[in-house]
Design a protein around this motif. Structure first.
Motif, PDB file in Angstrom:
ATOM      1  N   LEU A 173       0.813  -1.211   0.000  1.00  0.00           N
ATOM      2  CA  LEU A 173       0.000   0.000   0.000  1.00  0.00           C
ATOM      3  C   LEU A 173       0.846   1.260   0.000  1.00  0.00           C
ATOM      4  O   LEU A 173       0.333   2.352  -0.251  1.00  0.00           O
ATOM      5  N   THR A 174       2.130   1.136   0.299  1.00  0.00           N
ATOM      6  CA  THR A 174       3.018   2.304   0.265  1.00  0.00           C
ATOM      7  C   THR A 174       3.839   2.359  -1.025  1.00  0.00           C
ATOM      8  O   THR A 174       4.776   3.146  -1.122  1.00  0.00           O
ATOM      9  N   SER A 175       3.488   1.556  -2.016  1.00  0.00           N
ATOM     10  CA  SER A 175       4.201   1.626  -3.292  1.00  0.00           C
ATOM     11  C   SER A 175       3.617   2.736  -4.145  1.00  0.00           C
ATOM     12  O   SER A 175       2.504   3.210  -3.904  1.00  0.00           O
ATOM     13  N   LEU A 193       8.515   4.927   3.499  1.00  0.00           N
ATOM     14  CA  LEU A 193       7.590   4.141   2.691  1.00  0.00           C
ATOM     15  C   LEU A 193       8.166   2.797   2.266  1.00  0.00           C
ATOM     16  O   LEU A 193       7.438   1.949   1.764  1.00  0.00           O
ATOM     17  N   SER A 194       9.459   2.625   2.445  1.00  0.00           N
ATOM     18  CA  SER A 194      10.091   1.394   1.964  1.00  0.00           C
ATOM     19  C   SER A 194      10.660   0.545   3.093  1.00  0.00           C
ATOM     20  O   SER A 194      10.969  -0.623   2.888  1.00  0.00           O
ATOM     21  N   GLN A 195      10.829   1.115   4.278  1.00  0.00           N
ATOM     22  CA  GLN A 195      11.414   0.351   5.368  1.00  0.00           C
ATOM     23  C   GLN A 195      10.390  -0.610   5.963  1.00  0.00           C
ATOM     24  O   GLN A 195       9.188  -0.509   5.718  1.00  0.00           O
ATOM     25  N   SER A 196      10.875  -1.540   6.757  1.00  0.00           N
ATOM     26  CA  SER A 196      10.013  -2.505   7.431  1.00  0.00           C
ATOM     27  C   SER A 196       9.039  -1.798   8.368  1.00  0.00           C
ATOM     28  O   SER A 196       9.329  -0.722   8.907  1.00  0.00           O
ATOM     29  N   THR A 197       7.888  -2.417   8.577  1.00  0.00           N
ATOM     30  CA  THR A 197       6.944  -1.904   9.567  1.00  0.00           C
ATOM     31  C   THR A 197       7.628  -1.711  10.911  1.00  0.00           C
ATOM     32  O   THR A 197       7.326  -0.761  11.650  1.00  0.00           O
ATOM     33  N   PHE A 198       8.562  -2.606  11.241  1.00  0.00           N
ATOM     34  CA  PHE A 198       9.171  -2.624  12.568  1.00  0.00           C
ATOM     35  C   PHE A 198      10.528  -1.938  12.615  1.00  0.00           C
ATOM     36  O   PHE A 198      11.236  -2.034  13.609  1.00  0.00           O
ATOM     37  N   ASN A 199      10.882  -1.230  11.534  1.00  0.00           N
ATOM     38  CA  ASN A 199      12.028  -0.340  11.594  1.00  0.00           C
ATOM     39  C   ASN A 199      11.574   0.916  12.333  1.00  0.00           C
ATOM     40  O   ASN A 199      10.636   1.596  11.913  1.00  0.00           O
TER      41      ASN A 199
END
Length: 941
Positions: free
Chosen positions: A311-313, A332-338
């Motif tokens: 959804l962030t692409s 928008l490209s990093q992991s949810t948990f970053n």
């Protein structure tokens, strides 16, 4: 929601594997010590210090003799588990879940999957929290350091008779360590990762033969779990302290008076969120079934096909807009948990919380009758700034200061109880009265950011034609406006084109406008009288009957401050009614302004409505500036309980019960609930739209308990039926408060469509809308003196019924909640297991002892979003905490190494629709804490 599958079996299997070596669940508890027991019951009743004493029924009773579902956790187990606030109790009670979201003051506790959903302080807590018998106005108010604890009692199911304040799901009773008539002191120093420093200390001293006093203090400071890359700081840090002073006065054996005063403060930045990526939420399932009412597929238009892009692409049309407005692409490209976050430059999450109060408890025995009086006064205040859209783009914010999403409670409570025995001890009676006066003030300065106007217009451009969007232009159209105004051909919207363009340009001017200080005041007066009686029908059979009458009055008032002048301008421009028929002309498909026989304004209802809605989002309009509203509501409710219990022998207890619980109705303290901006009439504001009704529950339970010197267990099966369930959910634009009920007749899918008018129900056909049913099993085993093992398992199917409606008048369900029917509630996993092992072996003859402690909590899949959108589902996970150490003779010193979330499990507390980012097209998440570890050094005398 997905039922128990492979992931669940793996999670529970991992827990079972841990139990094979170290059975550990923090639900059952360490046995009480000989020193603790005489404070509550006669020492002769305590069998070798193994009887656990609770006051769940307003009397001191052995836990094994109480015919209700209650978990009691000792202070020793809490210390080993690293419990600092009520959120940490998750690790020791499988039926309990405490989480926090956009503000720690919004922390919510759930029992058996039921709790208050959302951040609105106008909703009372489904799970009430009491500290030393004094009610905390909301469960989030207890998200602070607790200091030394004697024990915690967690009562599961509705509490409609005792317990001070009514609660529909359960309550948490926290009992702090009291003064003692023996001189002692302690201190502890902890250092951990994230530069955590915690200092604890206290002194207890007798001040004569009848007076004892103690003072305790805790200071905790730690760096944040999130790194704010934009502003070079950290968020979700800890900077807090607590001071508690007590005095105990016992002039005779029959009189005891305890005075407690405490003060705590937090200066912390909270609470950041990250964008949800597919590794947290696999792309949504697609429902292609046909709705029998609409004849259309039940496909949620915002769900993306399996295997589609994140959804962030940039394939999501809103993402190029965000990037064009300056969104940092790394977010928008990093992991949810970053845990790197990229908010707007200059925006802050800084906040401040103060909590203090004083209470006195008197126990006075007159022969066989005991008077208990508990008086409390508390003040609580919190404010929290925020970059409320959680993006680099400046869309929505709260500036730091005393009005930043602030809430203040001033609460006075008074409880009286008289209890005694009669008829040769065949009747154990209790009568009482309770009064509470709560003054709540909330203040807000929520404002549109400096880029809101451009961003909002880009959403309009995407709706007309994505090719027209140019985020570098102030109005997001720039030269592309020529494609609309007729420069490149006929005007796009006929005679209405100049109106549409003027509306676009006015929307573009909404920059750093909005709330200048909304103030909401609510005064609540609660009065109750109650009785709770245990009738000993025989030597082994008891009948417990309880009844409570409650009267609740709430007076509400609000005054609004707002400088958004472009909202009324666009309302006047686009909602005009030239023909005087009561409907805006741009919403009338029959209008033919250019005379070509074609209703040329037919497409403009959505466009004009969208321009007004975005200009006036959340009823942010200068039309409300200085406007005040007020209202009042009054409720009367009878609640109570009936329990039949049987002790076939001293070690066994079997019981069955019915109870009725209640949670007061109230007011939605949010101006967006006043009206849809399209229909807002400031000359006739309808405060009825702010009200929601009281929630009631009918609960049924059967259980069995067994207790012996070395082994004990309890098993309870329950069913709870909720009417007028109070739900507060964020739909991406505003917070909705909706009472949820069911309809006894088949609505044929009308509760699942996008219409707000379909799906009504006859009043006499309204039934409960939420049902929680399942079982709970707890066990503890102490085969030798130094070894204790515990385990707890909860299965709770906590679900919305099919055929849902709104309030008990039979009104349709809000279309934003169309995914609810037949699914589990949010944050309501079906399976949860906890376990713990504590081993404190002596080391030779030196007087030293070791410490090995481990506990675990395994949680089934659940959806974290109150609207149950598919992309918010949390997979099953297991959290393990551990502690090892060595203790000196007589526990005078100790050194411990500890770790919480030992395996650094990534999971979320809540996922939500990213505010304003094209609702339901992107999600954000409040993450749970990562692994923490450190060393603690203790000393005492």
């Amino acid at each position: 929601m997905q039922r128990l599958g492979l992931r669940h079996h793996c999670a529970l299997g991992a827990l079972a594997g841990a139990l094979a070596f170290a059975p550990a669940a923090a639900q059952a508890q360490d046995p009480a010590t000989d020193d603790q027991a005489p404070d509550l019951v006669d020492a002769a009743d305590v069998d070798d210090g193994n009887v656990i004493i609770v006051t769940a029924q307003g009397r001191a009773q052995a836990l094994a003799d109480v015919p209700v579902a209650v978990s009691a956790v000792s202070g020793e187990l809490l210390e080993k588990s690293g419990v600092a606030d009520i959120r940490d109790l998750n690790q020791v009670a499988p039926s309990l879940l405490v989480s926090s979201t956009g503000n720690e003051a919004n922390g919510s506790a759930r029992i058996r999957g039921i709790g208050t959903v959302g951040d609105n302080p106008g909703l009372e807590s489904s799970v009430a929290v009491f500290v030393d018998g004094v009610y905390r106005s909301r469960s989030g108010n207890a998200l602070s350091e607790l200091g030394p604890i004697d024990r915690v009692e967690i009562l599961r199911g509705p509490q409609g008779t005792l317990g001070g304040r009514n609660s529909s799901a359960g309550l948490i009773n926290i009992y702090t360590a009291p003064p003692e008539f023996e001189f002692s002191g302690y201190g502890a120093f902890t250092y951990g990762n994230y530069d955590a420093i915690k200092i604890e200390g206290g002194v207890n001293a007798p001040l004569g033969e009848t007076v004892a006093a103690r003072i305790d203090g805790v200071y905790f400071k730690r760096d944040g779990f999130y790194t704010d890359v934009t502003n070079n700081t950290d968020v979700n840090d800890r900077d807090r302290y607590l001071i508690r002073a007590q005095a105990l006065f016992e002039p005779t054996e029959d009189i005891s008076f305890r005075l407690v005063g405490d003060y705590s403060k937090k200066d912390e930045a909270c609470c950041a969120a990250t964008f949800v990526q597919p590794e947290f939420a696999p792309l949504a399932r697609v429902d292609t079934s046909i709705n029998p009412v609409t004849g259309r597929p039940n496909l949620d238009p915002f769900n993306r096909p399996n295997g589609g892009p994140a959804l962030t692409s940039t394939s999501n049309p809103i993402i190029p807009i965000l990037l064009g407005l300056g969104q940092d692409p790394r977010a928008l490209s990093q992991s949810t948990f970053n845990r790197n976050i990229y908010p707007t430059a200059g925006r802050s999450y800084a906040g401040e919380t103060e909590d203090y109060g004083i209470s006195g408890e008197l126990n006075w025995s007159f022969g066989d009758i005991t008077l208990t009086s508990i008086t409390g006064y508390r003040e609580y205040s919190n404010n929290q700034a925020s970059d409320t859209d959680y993006t680099t783009v400046d869309i929505l914010y709260r500036a730091p200061g005393p009005d930043a999403g602030a809430r203040e409670f001033k609460t006075f409570t008074q409880e009286f109880r008289l209890n005694g025995t009669a008829f040769d001890d065949r009747l154990d009676w209790l009568i009482g009265a309770y009064y509470a006066n709560e003054k709540l003030e909330t203040r807000d300065n929520l404002r549109f950011g400096t880029q809101y106007g451009t961003f909002a217009n880009c959403r309009i451009a995407l709706a007309i034609n994505p090719a027209l969007a140019n985020p570098s232009a102030t109005n997001c159209f720039g030269a592309n406006i020529a494609a609309i105004d007729g420069t490149l051909g006929p005007p796009a919207f006929g005679a209405a084109t100049p109106l549409i363009i003027a509306g676009i340009n006015d929307l573009a001017q909404i920059r750093d406008l909005g709330g200048t200080g909304d103030v909401y005041n609510q005064t609540s007066e609660n009065f109750a009288v109650f009785t709770h009686n245990i009738i000993h029908l025989t030597d082994t059979i008891d009948l417990t009957l309880g009844l409570r009458y409650t009267n609740e009055t709430k007076d509400f008032g609000a005054t609004f401050g707002n400088d958004n002048v472009f909202c009324p301008a666009n309302r006047a421009r686009l909602l005009f009614d030239a023909n005087g028929n009561g409907a805006p002309d741009l919403f009338e498909p029959s209008v033919d302004t250019d005379g070509d026989g074609i209703p040329d304004l037919a497409p403009l209802a959505g466009l004009a409505g969208g321009l007004v809605a975005l200009s006036c989002q959340g009823n942010s309009t200068a039309e409300l500036n200085g406007v005040s509203v007020s209202d009042t509501r009054d409720e009367d409710e009878f609640t109570g309980t009936a329990i039949l219990s049987w002790k076939p022998d001293p070690d066994w207890l079997v019981y069955g019960s019915y109870s009725r619980g209640y949670k007061a109705g109230g007011f939605n303290l949010d101006r967006s609930a006043l009206s849809n901006p399209l229909f807002l009439d400031v000359t006739n504001l309808n405060t009825a739209n702010l009200q929601f009704d009281e929630e009631t529950v009918d609960a049924f339970e059967v259980g069995v308990k067994y207790s012996s010197r070395k082994f004990g267990f309890s098993l309870a099966a329950f069913r709870q039926e909720f009417s007028n369930f109070q739900l507060n959910t964020f739909n991406g634009s505003v917070f909705l408060v909706q009472n949820v009920n069911g309809c006894g007749s088949d609505l044929n899918g009308a509760d699942r469509d996008a219409s707000a008018t379909t799906g009504s129900c006859a009043v006499d056909d309204v039934v409960p809308g939420v049902v929680a049913q399942g079982f709970e099993f707890e066990t503890s085993l102490s085969p030798i003196r130094d070894l204790t093992m515990t385990m707890g398992i909860t299965y709770s199917d906590t679900s919305y019924e099919n055929d849902l409606i709104g309030n008990d008048t039979g009104a349709p369900l809000d279309p934003a909640l169309r995914l609810l029917p037949g699914d589990n509630l949010s944050n309501a996993p079906e399976w949860v297991g906890t376990a713990s092992l504590s081993w404190t072996p002596p080391i030779g003859d030196s007087g030293l002892s070791g410490l090995f402690f481990i506990n675990a909590r395994a949680t089934d899949d659940f959806n974290t979003g109150s609207d149950l959108l598919f992309g918010k589902e949390q997979d099953a996970y297991v959290i393990v905490n551990g502690r090892i150490g060595i203790t000196g003779p007589d526990r005078r010193w100790g050194v411990e190494l500890w770790a919480n979330n030992l395996f650094d499990e990534d999971y979320t507390q809540v996922a939500f629709n990213t505010p304003f980012i094209a609702p339901q097209q992107t999600y954000s998440a409040f993450l749970a804490e990562p692994r923490t570890y450190g060393v603690t050094v203790r000393a005492g005398f």
